[in-house]
Design a protein around this motif. Structure first.
Motif, short mmCIF file in Angstrom:
data_model
loop_
_atom_site.label_atom_id
_atom_site.label_comp_id
_atom_site.label_asym_id
_atom_site.label_seq_id
_atom_site.Cartn_x
_atom_site.Cartn_y
_atom_site.Cartn_z
N GLY A 282 0.82 -1.20 0.00
CA GLY A 282 0.00 0.00 0.00
C GLY A 282 0.85 1.25 0.00
N ASN A 283 1.91 1.27 0.80
CA ASN A 283 2.80 2.43 0.84
C ASN A 283 3.55 2.62 -0.47
OD1 ASN A 283 2.10 3.01 3.50
ND2 ASN A 283 3.73 1.73 4.35
N GLN A 284 3.97 1.51 -1.09
CA GLN A 284 4.65 1.61 -2.39
C GLN A 284 3.72 2.20 -3.45
OE1 GLN A 284 6.81 -1.99 -3.66
NE2 GLN A 284 6.78 -2.65 -1.51
N LEU A 285 2.50 1.70 -3.50
CA LEU A 285 1.57 2.17 -4.52
C LEU A 285 1.13 3.62 -4.26
CD1 LEU A 285 -0.48 -1.10 -5.04
CD2 LEU A 285 1.03 0.01 -6.70
N ARG A 286 1.08 4.03 -3.00
CA ARG A 286 0.81 5.44 -2.71
C ARG A 286 1.93 6.32 -3.29
NH1 ARG A 286 1.27 5.30 2.40
NH2 ARG A 286 -0.92 4.97 2.96
N GLU A 287 3.18 5.86 -3.14
CA GLU A 287 4.31 6.61 -3.69
C GLU A 287 4.25 6.64 -5.22
OE1 GLU A 287 7.89 8.84 -3.65
OE2 GLU A 287 6.38 8.42 -2.13
N VAL A 288 3.90 5.50 -5.83
CA VAL A 288 3.77 5.47 -7.29
C VAL A 288 2.72 6.47 -7.75
CG1 VAL A 288 3.02 4.05 -9.25
CG2 VAL A 288 4.58 3.10 -7.54
N MET A 289 1.59 6.53 -7.05
CA MET A 289 0.54 7.47 -7.45
C MET A 289 1.04 8.91 -7.34
SD MET A 289 -2.34 8.09 -8.74
CE MET A 289 -2.81 6.36 -8.91
N ARG A 290 1.83 9.21 -6.31
CA ARG A 290 2.38 10.56 -6.20
C ARG A 290 3.28 10.88 -7.39
NH1 ARG A 290 6.98 13.41 -3.49
NH2 ARG A 290 8.03 11.41 -3.18
N LEU A 291 4.14 9.93 -7.78
CA LEU A 291 5.05 10.15 -8.89
C LEU A 291 4.29 10.26 -10.21
CD1 LEU A 291 7.87 7.68 -7.81
CD2 LEU A 291 7.81 10.16 -7.50
N ILE A 292 3.23 9.47 -10.37
CA ILE A 292 2.40 9.56 -11.56
C ILE A 292 1.73 10.93 -11.66
CG2 ILE A 292 0.21 8.73 -12.52
CD1 ILE A 292 1.09 5.90 -11.84
N ARG A 293 1.20 11.39 -10.56
CA ARG A 293 0.52 12.70 -10.57
C ARG A 293 1.52 13.82 -10.88
NH1 ARG A 293 -2.18 13.67 -5.15
NH2 ARG A 293 -3.31 15.32 -6.26
N MET A 294 2.74 13.72 -10.35
CA MET A 294 3.76 14.72 -10.64
C MET A 294 4.06 14.77 -12.13
SD MET A 294 6.59 14.15 -7.66
CE MET A 294 7.80 15.03 -8.68
N ARG A 295 4.27 13.57 -12.72
CA ARG A 295 4.69 13.51 -14.13
C ARG A 295 3.53 13.80 -15.08
NH1 ARG A 295 5.20 14.30 -18.27
NH2 ARG A 295 6.60 13.54 -19.91
#
Length: 451
Positions: A282-295
Motif C-alpha cells: 500500500g505504501n509503495q503504490l501510494r508513492e507510485v501514485m504521487r510520482l504519476i501525478r507529478m509527471r
C-alpha cells in the motif's frame, strides 16, 4: 533515501569514493550518454501513460487464487489439493469466463472480485516463461524450454527480462526505451533495484516510500549559506577535465539533485481522498501514485514502475500465510485503482502482477512446491475485464503437467501477455518484437485484455 543503482563494472570504485565524501544519500546511476542505448528509433508520444508492475516474490500459488467451481473440475481440484483445498467459506461468489464457465476467487481477493464485476480487472490464466509453444511430450523429450526452471533467482530474472538465453536488460526498460522520453521519473522502482526497468546499461531510480531526498548539509541557516553550498556543488559538477567517466558521474549526480528538488516540491499536489492500506505494498503504490501525478501534469510522456512484495514461497503453513499476502495484494491494487479514478488517470494507468512461477497443485504437506505456469491480474480503466486463456487440466501426469505433481506448462507465454499492455502503451509491432525477442514465435501476440 534516493538511490540510482550503478552498473557495477563501471562505477563500483567511483561509488566507493563518493561514499567517503558523504554524498551517497542521492546515489548514482549511469548517464545515458555514457552507455549505448537500445538500437530502436524512438517514437514521439502525444499522451501520457504508465505501466505498474507488482512483483510477487516467491512464486504465487495460482491454484488457490482462482478455482473452477463447476462440479467436474472442482472435484478434480479437491481430490489433488487435499489439505490445501479452498472450501465454500474461502471462496467468493462465482464469476464466469466468456463461455459461461464458473470460477471463484480466494476470499482474500474481495476487492479484486469487485473490480472484475465492473470490468476493470482481467485474469490471465496459465501464463509463464516459454521460448516457444510447448506440449508435455515435447517438454519431456527435451525440446527447447526455459533454462533453470523452478529456480527462484533464474526465473525471477527471466520474468523481469522476458528472455532465458541472454541478458539484454528488462522488458519494462526496453519498452520504455522506444519512446522519445529522457525523464528521471521515466523508470522508477519504489521497492528495490529491478532488472525489469534496466535498458541500454541504464539503471532506474529507486525511490522508497517516505524516503528523505535531501543532500546532507545543504539545508542550513542562513539561506544565503545554504545557497552558497548548493552553488559550490553545482560548480564542482561542471568540472570533468575531459574525463568521460567523471562527466558521466557528474551528470548522474546532477540528475539526482534535480530529481530530489522535483520530489521535494511535490507537496503542492492537491490532497486525494483515497485511503491506501498501511501495508508495504500500500505504501509503495501510494508513492507510485504521487510520482504519476507529478509527471502526468507535465503533459505527454511514459512511465514504468516496479513494486514488490514477498511471502509467496509457501512451502509450509500455506493456508494462513497465503490468505494474508493475497489480502495485502488486493487491498493495494484496489486503492491504487480508486486513486487513479479520483485523479482522472484511470484510463492512462495499468497495473499488473508478475511472479517467477506458480506452485504445484499437489501439496507437499502443509504447503506447495515450485512449479511453472501461473495466473496473473491486470487492473486499470483501459482493461477489458474478463478471464483470458484456459485453466490447466487437473490431472497429475495429464496433458498440462510437466511432471506428475501438477506443474502447469504455460499455454500463454509471458511474451504475448506483456506485449498486450505494450501495444496499449503505444509500441508498434516492430518495437514489440525488439522489447520481446521471442514474440514472433507465437501465433497469438495480443491476448486481448487491453482496449
Amino acid at each position: 533515501m534516493h538511490t540510482h543503482t550503478p552498473a557495477r563494472r563501471h562505477f563500483l570504485k567511483l561509488s566507493t569514493r563518493l561514499a567517503t565524501l558523504g554524498l551517497t544519500s542521492l546515489g548514482l546511476g549511469p548517464s545515458r550518454s555514457w552507455f549505448v542505448a537500445d538500437a530502436v528509433a524512438q517514437t514521439a508520444v502525444t499522451d501520457y501513460k504508465a505501466l505498474v508492475c507488482v512483483y510477487l516474490f516467491g512464486g504465487n500459488d495460482c491454484n488457490n487464487v482462482i478455482v473452477p467451481v463447476d462440479n467436474t473440475r472442482y472435484a478434480q481440484y479437491q481430490s489433488i489439493r487435499a489439505g490445501l483445498t479452498l472450501g465454500a467459506s474461502n471462496l467468493l461468489a462465482p464469476i464466469a469466463d466468456s463461455g459461461g464457465n464458473p470460477y471463484a476467487l480466494h476470499s482474500s481477493l474481495a476487492s479484486l472480485n469487485t473490480g472484475f464485476n465492473i470490468g476493470r480487472v482481467a485474469i490471465v490464466l496459465n501464463t509463464g516463461q516459454l521460448e516457444r509453444p510447448l506440449t508435455r511430450d515435447e517438454y519431456r523429450a527435451g525440446v527447447q524450454a526455459p533454462t533453470n526452471l523452478f529456480s527462484h533467482s533464474d526465473q525471477t530474472l527471466q520474468a523481469q527480462t522476458a528472455t532465458s538465453n541472454q541478458t539484454i536488460g528488462g522488458w519494462g526498460g526496453r519498452l520504455l526505451s522506444v519512446f522519445s522520453t529522457n525523464d528521471s521519473l521515466g523508470a522508477v522502482s519504489v521497492s528495490s533495484p529491478a532488472p525489469f526497468l534496466e535498458s541500454g546499461g541504464t539503471a532506474p531510480n529507486v525511490i522508497p516510500p517516505g524516503a528523505g531526498l535531501n543532500l546532507s548539509g545543504m539545508n542550513i541557516s542562513p539561506t544565503a549559506a545554504a545557497n552558497a553550498r548548493k552553488g559550490a556543488v553545482t560548480a564542482m559538477l561542471a568540472l570533468d577535465n575531459g574525463n568521460a567517466m567523471r562527466a558521466a558521474a557528474n551528470d548522474s549526480f546532477a540528475d539526482g539533485l534535480q530529481l530530489a528538488e522535483r520530489l521535494n516540491n511535490s507537496g503542492s499536489l492537491p490532497n486525494i481522498n483515497t485511503v491506501f492500506p498501511g501495508t508495504g505494498l500500500g505504501n509503495q503504490l501510494r508513492e507510485v501514485m504521487r510520482l504519476i501525478r507529478m509527471r502526468a501534469q507535465l503533459g505527454p510522456g511514459r512511465q514504468v514502475f516496479f513494486c514488490s512484495m514477498g511471502g509467496f514461497d509457501t512451502h509450509t503453513n500455506q493456508v494462513g500465510n497465503h490468505a494474508a499476502v493475497l489480502s495485502e495484494l488486493a487491498g493495494g491494487l484496489a486503492a491504487f485503482y480508486t486513486a487513479s479514478e479520483e485523479v482522472g488517470l484511470a484510463n492512462q494507468v495499468t497495473s499488473f502482477t508478475q511472479s517467477e512461477f506458480g506452485r504445484t497443485l499437489q501439496p507437499n504437506g502443509t504447503g506447495s512446491d515450485h512449479a511453472w505456469g501461473s495466473h496473473q491480474f491486470v487492473v486499470g480503466g483501459a482493461v477489458r475485464g474478463g478471464i483470458y486463456g484456459a485453466m490447466p487440466v487437473f490431472a497429475l501426469g495429464g496433458p498440462s503437467d510437466a511432471n506428475n505433481r501438477g506443474v502447469w506448462i504455460p499455454t500463454i507465454s509471458t511474451a504475448p501477455f506483456r506485449a498486450t499492455p505494450g501495444r496499449w502503451f503505444g509500441a508498434t509491432p516492430g518495437e514489440l518484437n525488439v522489447a520481446f525477442p521471442n514474440l514472433n514465435r507465437f501465433s497469438v501476440t495480443d491476448v486481448g485484455f487491453m482496449l
